[in-house]
Design a protein around this motif. Structure first.
Motif, PDB file in Angstrom:
ATOM      1  N   SER A  89       0.831  -1.210   0.000  1.00  0.00           N
ATOM      2  CA  SER A  89       0.000   0.000   0.000  1.00  0.00           C
ATOM      3  C   SER A  89       0.860   1.252   0.000  1.00  0.00           C
ATOM      4  O   SER A  89       0.552   2.237  -0.676  1.00  0.00           O
ATOM      5  N   HIS A 133      -3.601   2.483  -2.516  1.00  0.00           N
ATOM      6  CA  HIS A 133      -4.743   1.577  -2.443  1.00  0.00           C
ATOM      7  C   HIS A 133      -6.025   2.322  -2.762  1.00  0.00           C
ATOM      8  O   HIS A 133      -6.090   3.546  -2.718  1.00  0.00           O
ATOM      9  N   GLU A 134      -7.056   1.546  -3.086  1.00  0.00           N
ATOM     10  CA  GLU A 134      -8.371   2.094  -3.364  1.00  0.00           C
ATOM     11  C   GLU A 134      -9.220   2.042  -2.094  1.00  0.00           C
ATOM     12  O   GLU A 134      -8.944   1.282  -1.169  1.00  0.00           O
ATOM     13  N   LYS A 135     -10.254   2.853  -2.064  1.00  0.00           N
ATOM     14  CA  LYS A 135     -11.171   2.871  -0.934  1.00  0.00           C
ATOM     15  C   LYS A 135     -11.765   1.480  -0.733  1.00  0.00           C
ATOM     16  O   LYS A 135     -12.214   0.832  -1.673  1.00  0.00           O
ATOM     17  N   ALA A 179     -10.191  -1.235   0.100  1.00  0.00           N
ATOM     18  CA  ALA A 179      -9.291  -2.342  -0.273  1.00  0.00           C
ATOM     19  C   ALA A 179      -9.029  -3.272   0.908  1.00  0.00           C
ATOM     20  O   ALA A 179      -8.809  -4.466   0.724  1.00  0.00           O
ATOM     21  N   GLN A 225      -9.167   6.598  -1.150  1.00  0.00           N
ATOM     22  CA  GLN A 225      -8.065   6.256  -2.045  1.00  0.00           C
ATOM     23  C   GLN A 225      -6.769   6.852  -1.531  1.00  0.00           C
ATOM     24  O   GLN A 225      -6.748   7.970  -1.013  1.00  0.00           O
ATOM     25  N   THR A 281      -0.457  -1.145 -10.007  1.00  0.00           N
ATOM     26  CA  THR A 281      -1.883  -1.294  -9.738  1.00  0.00           C
ATOM     27  C   THR A 281      -2.085  -1.090  -8.248  1.00  0.00           C
ATOM     28  O   THR A 281      -1.436  -1.766  -7.428  1.00  0.00           O
ATOM     29  N   ARG A 282      -2.936  -0.148  -7.881  1.00  0.00           N
ATOM     30  CA  ARG A 282      -3.186   0.106  -6.460  1.00  0.00           C
ATOM     31  C   ARG A 282      -3.828  -1.115  -5.815  1.00  0.00           C
ATOM     32  O   ARG A 282      -4.577  -1.847  -6.459  1.00  0.00           O
ATOM     33  N   GLY A 335      -7.438  -2.333  -6.534  1.00  0.00           N
ATOM     34  CA  GLY A 335      -7.830  -1.743  -7.809  1.00  0.00           C
ATOM     35  C   GLY A 335      -7.611  -2.702  -8.964  1.00  0.00           C
ATOM     36  O   GLY A 335      -6.980  -3.758  -8.814  1.00  0.00           O
ATOM     37  N   GLN A 351      -7.299  -1.042 -12.361  1.00  0.00           N
ATOM     38  CA  GLN A 351      -6.706  -0.210 -13.406  1.00  0.00           C
ATOM     39  C   GLN A 351      -5.205  -0.050 -13.172  1.00  0.00           C
ATOM     40  O   GLN A 351      -4.760   0.153 -12.038  1.00  0.00           O
TER      41      GLN A 351
END
Length: 442
Positions: A210, A215-217, A219, A226, A265-266, A269, A271
Motif C-alpha cells: 500500500s 490503495h483504493e477505498k 481495499a 483512495q 496497480t493500487r 484496484g 486499473q
C-alpha cells in the motif's frame, strides 16, 4: 509589481489607475489601445488589466498576443457586460480573472490584487526554497571529506547525475547513503521534480504494498479512501528505496514488475497506472549474499544493480574524521547561537583513535555532546564521550582461547542489541543456531 492598464475610456482608466496605485508597491502605467501596449511588452509587466473592447484589437486577439509574448504575464479581463461564455473561455485559456464594470469594481479589483500578491509571494518562496535545497545538496559541499574514498564517491556521483541509470548505494549504517541519493537527484536534470524517500525497514510487512503502490477505498479494513502510493508521488522525479535489502521476498516480484513495466496497480484496484521515475536504492547488506541465501530475488538484484556506489566506513576515511568533527561543531554552534569551540590536539587524537561503529551519524552525536560538555573555548579529551567501548579493544584486553573470544563477542553484541539473537546473527554473519549452541555450551 509592474501593472499595465489598457482602457480606452479616459475616466474609467483614471479610476483603475487610482485604485491600483493605492498600493505603493504597484508601478502602474496606462494605455488607451492595443498597439501601444504591444510596443511596450518588452518592459515585462507582471499584470495587465485588459479592456475587452478596444478600438484596434478585440479582447481575445490581444489576449492571445500577450500570452504568446510571455505566458507568465497575468491578465485580468475587464468588460462592460457579463458574458459567462466568454469569461469561461478566457479563464480556460489562462486569464487570471474576469471582472465586469460594476459599482463594486474597485473592491473586486483590490481583492484580486491581494490574491495575486499572495500567490506571487508563495511562488517566490517555493523558488527560494528550491534554490536553497539545490545549494544544500551540491555534493561537493554536502558530502564532506578529502580522503581517497570520498573522492572516488564524488567521481561516481558525477557519472550518476549525467545518466538515468538506477544507482545502488551500499555502505554501513550511518555512512550517509541518503545524503548521496539527494546529491544525485538535486544535481540531475530531475532536480525540479519530486524526490520521494522510502525507508523499507521502517514499514510493516503488511503495509509495504500500500505504501509503494497506493490503495483504493475499501481495499482492506481501515482503507477509508483512495491513497496515492510513493511511486505515483515520485512520477517524473526520483524514488529512493532505502534499505531495499529489508524488503520481504514475497513482495519483490511486484516491485520488479513496477520497475520493468513502469506501471503499478493500487491495492484493491484493477486499473494500471503509468509511473516513470528514476530509481535509487540503498542497502547496508551484501545483496549478493542475500541472493545466495534465498532472501533476495536474483532478477530484481540485476534490475537494481545499475551504477554501484559503495560508501567507505568512517574508520577508513583517514583524517576526514577531523574535517567532519570541525563541520559538526560549527553547525551546532550556529544552530544554537553559541560561540564555536575548537578541538585540542589531544582531543583530535582521541577522535582519530576511535573506530566509529555508527559512522558519521555517531561522530555527529559525539561532537554535539562534546560542545555541550566543554566549559571553555576548547574541547579537551574529557569532553569526548563514546557511546560504547571499541569492540576490538574490549575483546582483546584479555588472554582467551578462540572459543572464549567468540563467546565474549557474541555476549557483547547481545548486550548492545537487547538480546535480539536474529539481529546479532545478521550483524556477525553467522547462523542463529551457532549462537544458541555457544551459549548453551557455556
Amino acid at each position: 509589481m509592474k501593472v499595465f492598464v489598457v482602457e480606452d475610456d479616459v475616466w474609467y482608466s483614471k479610476l483603475l489607475v487610482h485604485t491600483l496605485s493605492l498600493n505603493p508597491d504597484h508601478e502602474v502605467t496606462p494605455f488607451t489601445d492595443g498597439k501601444s501596449l504591444l510596443d511596450q511588452l518588452k518592459q515585462k509587466p507582471d499584470l495587465i488589466t485588459l479592456d475587452f473592447r478596444l478600438p484596434d484589437y478585440s479582447g481575445t486577439e490581444l489576449f492571445d498576443k500577450i500570452k504568446a509574448f510571455d505566458p507568465n504575464i497575468e491578465i485580468v479581463i475587464i468588460s462592460e457586460q457579463q458574458d459567462i461564455e466568454t469569461a469561461v473561455s478566457l479563464l480556460k485559456r489562462g486569464a487570471y480573472d474576469y471582472l465586469t464594470k460594476s459599482e463594486d469594481i474597485r473592491d473586486r479589483l483590490i481583492h484580486v490584487m491581494n490574491q495575486l500578491g499572495k500567490n506571487r509571494e508563495l511562488v517566490q518562496r517555493v523558488e527560494t526554497l528550491q534554490e536553497e535545497v539545490e545549494r544544500k545538496y551540491d555534493f561537493q559541499s554536502s558530502i564532506i571529506g578529502q580522503s581517497k574514498g570520498v573522492k572516488r564517491v564524488f567521481k561516481l556521483i558525477e557519472k550518476a547525475v549525467s545518466t538515468n541509470l538506477t544507482v545502488m548505494i551500499s555502505g554501513e549504517t550511518g555512512t550517509g547513503k541518503e545524503v548521496v541519493a539527494k546529491a544525485i537527484h538535486y544535481n540531475s536534470p530531475l532536480s525540479k521534480k519530486p524526490f520521494v524517500p522510502v525507508n523499507m525497514s521502517a514499514i510493516p510487512k503488511d503495509l509495504v504494498e500500500s505504501e509503494l503502490f497506493g490503495h483504493e477505498k475499501g481495499a482492506f479494513t481501515g482503507a477509508m479512501g483512495q491513497r496515492i502510493g510513493k511511486f505515483e508521488q515520485a512520477h517524473g522525479g526520483t524514488i529512493f528505496l532505502d534499505e531495499i535489502g529489508e524488503m520481504d521476498i514475497s513482495l519483490q516480484a511486484k516491485l520488479l514488475r513496477a520497475l520493468q513495466e513502469k506501471e503499478i496497480t493500487r491495492v484493491g484496484g484493477t486499473q494500471t497506472v503509468k509511473v516513470n521515475s528514476r530509481v535509487l536504492v540503498a542497502t547496508h547488506r551484501n545483496l549478493q549474499e542475500e541472493v545466495k541465501n534465498g532472501n533476495f530475488r536474483e532478477d530484481l538484484y540485476y534490475r537494481l544493480f545499475g551504477l554501484p556506489i559503495e560508501l567507505p566506513p568512517l574508520r577508513e576515511r583517514e583524517k576526514d574524521v577531523l574535517i567532519l568533527a570541525k563541520h559538526f561543531a560549527e553547525s551546532f554552534a550556529k544552530e544554537n547561537k553559541q560561540a564555536n569551540k575548537s578541538f585540542t590536539k589531544e582531543a583530535q587524537q582521541k577522535l582519530l583513535n576511535y573506530s566509529y561503529p555508527g559512522n558519521i551519524r555517531e561522530l555527529k552525536a559525539i561532537v554535539e555532546l562534546a560542545m555541550v560538555m566543554a566549559d571553555g573555548s576548547e574541547i579537551v579529551p574529557d569532553d569526548i564521550t563514546f557511546a560504547q567501548r571499541d569492540v576490538v579493544t574490549d575483546v582483546l584486553s584479555e588472554d582467551l582461547t578462540m572459543k572464549e573470544y567468540q563467546l565474549k563477542i557474541i555476549r557483547l553484541y547481545l548486550k548492545q542489541n537487547d538480546d535480539n539473537i536474529k539481529l546479532v546473527a545478521d550483524k556477525l554473519d553467522i547462523g542463529q543456531s551457532t549462537i544458541y549452541r555457544l551459549l548453551k555450551e557455556n
